[in-house]
Design a protein around this motif. Structure first.
Motif, PDB file in Angstrom:
ATOM      1  N   LYS A   1       1.990   2.529  -9.435  1.00  0.00           N
ATOM      2  CA  LYS A   1       0.924   3.356  -8.867  1.00  0.00           C
ATOM      3  C   LYS A   1      -0.432   2.968  -9.461  1.00  0.00           C
ATOM      4  O   LYS A   1      -1.436   2.828  -8.743  1.00  0.00           O
ATOM      5  CB  LYS A   1       1.212   4.830  -9.132  1.00  0.00           C
TER       6      LYS A   1
ATOM      7  N   GLU B   1      -3.596   1.520  -7.355  1.00  0.00           N
ATOM      8  CA  GLU B   1      -4.855   2.265  -7.337  1.00  0.00           C
ATOM      9  C   GLU B   1      -6.033   1.420  -7.833  1.00  0.00           C
ATOM     10  O   GLU B   1      -7.184   1.670  -7.460  1.00  0.00           O
ATOM     11  CB  GLU B   1      -4.728   3.530  -8.193  1.00  0.00           C
TER      12      GLU B   1
ATOM     13  N   ILE C   1      -2.478   6.977  -2.276  1.00  0.00           N
ATOM     14  CA  ILE C   1      -1.265   6.576  -3.006  1.00  0.00           C
ATOM     15  C   ILE C   1      -0.820   7.786  -3.816  1.00  0.00           C
ATOM     16  O   ILE C   1      -1.509   8.217  -4.751  1.00  0.00           O
ATOM     17  CB  ILE C   1      -1.537   5.371  -3.919  1.00  0.00           C
TER      18      ILE C   1
ATOM     19  N   LYS D   1       2.332   5.268   0.218  1.00  0.00           N
ATOM     20  CA  LYS D   1       1.047   5.494   0.885  1.00  0.00           C
ATOM     21  C   LYS D   1       1.325   5.654   2.370  1.00  0.00           C
ATOM     22  O   LYS D   1       1.909   4.767   3.006  1.00  0.00           O
ATOM     23  CB  LYS D   1       0.078   4.326   0.672  1.00  0.00           C
TER      24      LYS D   1
ATOM     25  N   GLU E   1       0.135   5.479   5.917  1.00  0.00           N
ATOM     26  CA  GLU E   1      -0.968   4.817   6.624  1.00  0.00           C
ATOM     27  C   GLU E   1      -1.316   5.499   7.935  1.00  0.00           C
ATOM     28  O   GLU E   1      -2.474   5.464   8.369  1.00  0.00           O
ATOM     29  CB  GLU E   1      -0.625   3.348   6.857  1.00  0.00           C
TER      30      GLU E   1
END
Length: 375
Positions: free
Chosen positions: A222, A226, A275, A289, A291
């Motif tokens: 993560k 990010e 995220i 995530k 979309e």
């Protein structure tokens, strides 16, 4: 990989019976007379462990029935160690016998055809699977005894199937729409990227990491994402999901109901383009995530989806019918007291085979299927 094994609990207790009756279609020939009941394996042997209007269940016949069930689905042995579930299996068997005794001539004939198939299948399995014969010997269960038990299961299933057909004809579009409204988000079309950090090898079941190690690795993923990390690069390096690791962890435009519950819920609630924190499922931790997410209005549902919703409505009606029949019988179970198992031995779900419990479903575990899956 993200699709559930579909063994989640529904109503537990008597609804175990609904799942077996509706999904089984094993086979049998339920004749509408007393000889069928008195001719059951183990009948009259041992103490009486249950009484009901018109009959009783003895230890001997129940032992034969549970031996048959354990051959059909080895997980049954685990549930039989838990007193509350063992009592439900006794109630199941009593209801099976009563329903089988109601089979019409046509229903008995249909069940007879199924028992022939069962006999063929179990015979073929015994020729090629030594473990199956060993299991039957250990449980002191013969093929003839299995066939006699199957007769009752199949005849009972014919009654349940007839009720299912009756209910199906009466289901309204309003009922289907109401069922859709309960699970509307299941029909969302989602596009999701994810990286799975698994706790166990998805093929062998061997432990790969502890829960703590997997969570730590997921948080590392993560953090990298990010900070602008490339999904394709990171998924290829970190993800244990063979189905998506080589395309950046992408699942594109998929109906969310096909995913395991926790993943599905995250796909339907997580802010788009963000995220999220690692999501834990039976497979491990997912860094996700979303979309895109698109709702599917009821009038845009595929016919297959409407048919499935209709079947859910029908299943609930059949389950209610079976529960009502159970209550009418005034079944009294008098099993010997047993010590409760340790918390670690308790299952997390009902021993029902399939939550769909559709009368047209193929059984997920039958004696022959279990046998051919063995070594």
């Amino acid at each position: 990989m993200l699709h559930p094994k579909r063994a989640s609990a529904r109503r537990t207790a008597l609804l175990v019976l609904a799942a077996v009756l509706l999904a089984a279609l094993l086979a049998g020939c339920g004749k509408k007379n007393e000889k069928q009941e008195t001719g059951l394996p183990g009948a009259g042997q041992g103490k009486v462990i249950a009484t009901y209007k018109g009959g009783e269940v003895t230890e001997g016949e129940f032992d034969k029935y549970t031996a048959f069930m354990e051959v059909s689905d080895p997980q049954t042995a685990m549930y039989l160690q838990i007193p509350q579930f063992k009592e439900q299996f006794v109630r199941q068997w009593a209801l099976y016998k009563v329903l089988a005794g109601r089979a019409s001539a046509d229903q008995a004939k249909a069940a007879d055809e199924d028992v022939k198939k069962f006999e063929t299948d179990i015979g073929n399995a015994l020729k090629t699977n030594a473990d199956l014969k060993k299991t039957l010997d250990e449980k002191k269960l013969t093929v003839d005894e299995m066939k006699r038990i199957v007769k009752v299961l199949a005849a009972g299933n014919q009654i349940a199937k007839a009720k299912s057909d009756e209910f199906a004809k009466a289901v309204t579009d309003a009922e289907i729409k109401a069922e859709y409204d309960k699970v509307k988000s299941d029909y969302n079309i989602d596009t999701v990227r994810h990286v799975l950090v698994a706790t166990t090898d998805l093929k062998t079941g061997k432990q790969l990491r502890t829960d703590e190690e997997a969570l730590k690795r997921a948080k590392e993923v993560k953090d990298k994402l990010e900070k602008g990390g490339d999904w394709k690069t990171i998924a290829k390096e970190y993800s244990d999901d063979e189905g998506s690791k080589d395309n950046g962890g992408l699942y594109e435009k998929q109906q969310s109901k096909g995913w395991v519950t926790e993943f599905k819920n995250a796909a339907n609630t997580q802010p788009i383009g963000v995220i999220g924190d690692p999501v834990k499922t039976q497979y491990g931790y997912h860094v996700m995530k979303v979309e895109s997410r698109e709702e599917t209005p009821y009038d845009k549902l595929a016919q297959a989806d409407k048919d499935q919703l209709k079947q859910t409505v029908v299943n609930a009606k059949v389950q209610d019918y079976l529960q009502a029949e159970d209550e009418k019988l005034d079944i009294k179970v008098t099993l010997p007291a047993e010590p409760s198992p340790s918390p670690s031995a308790s299952p997390t779900a009902s021993p029902s085979g399939s939550p769909a419990a559709s009368p047209t479903a193929t059984p997920s575990s039958s004696p022959t299927a279990s046998a051919t899956a063995s070594k």
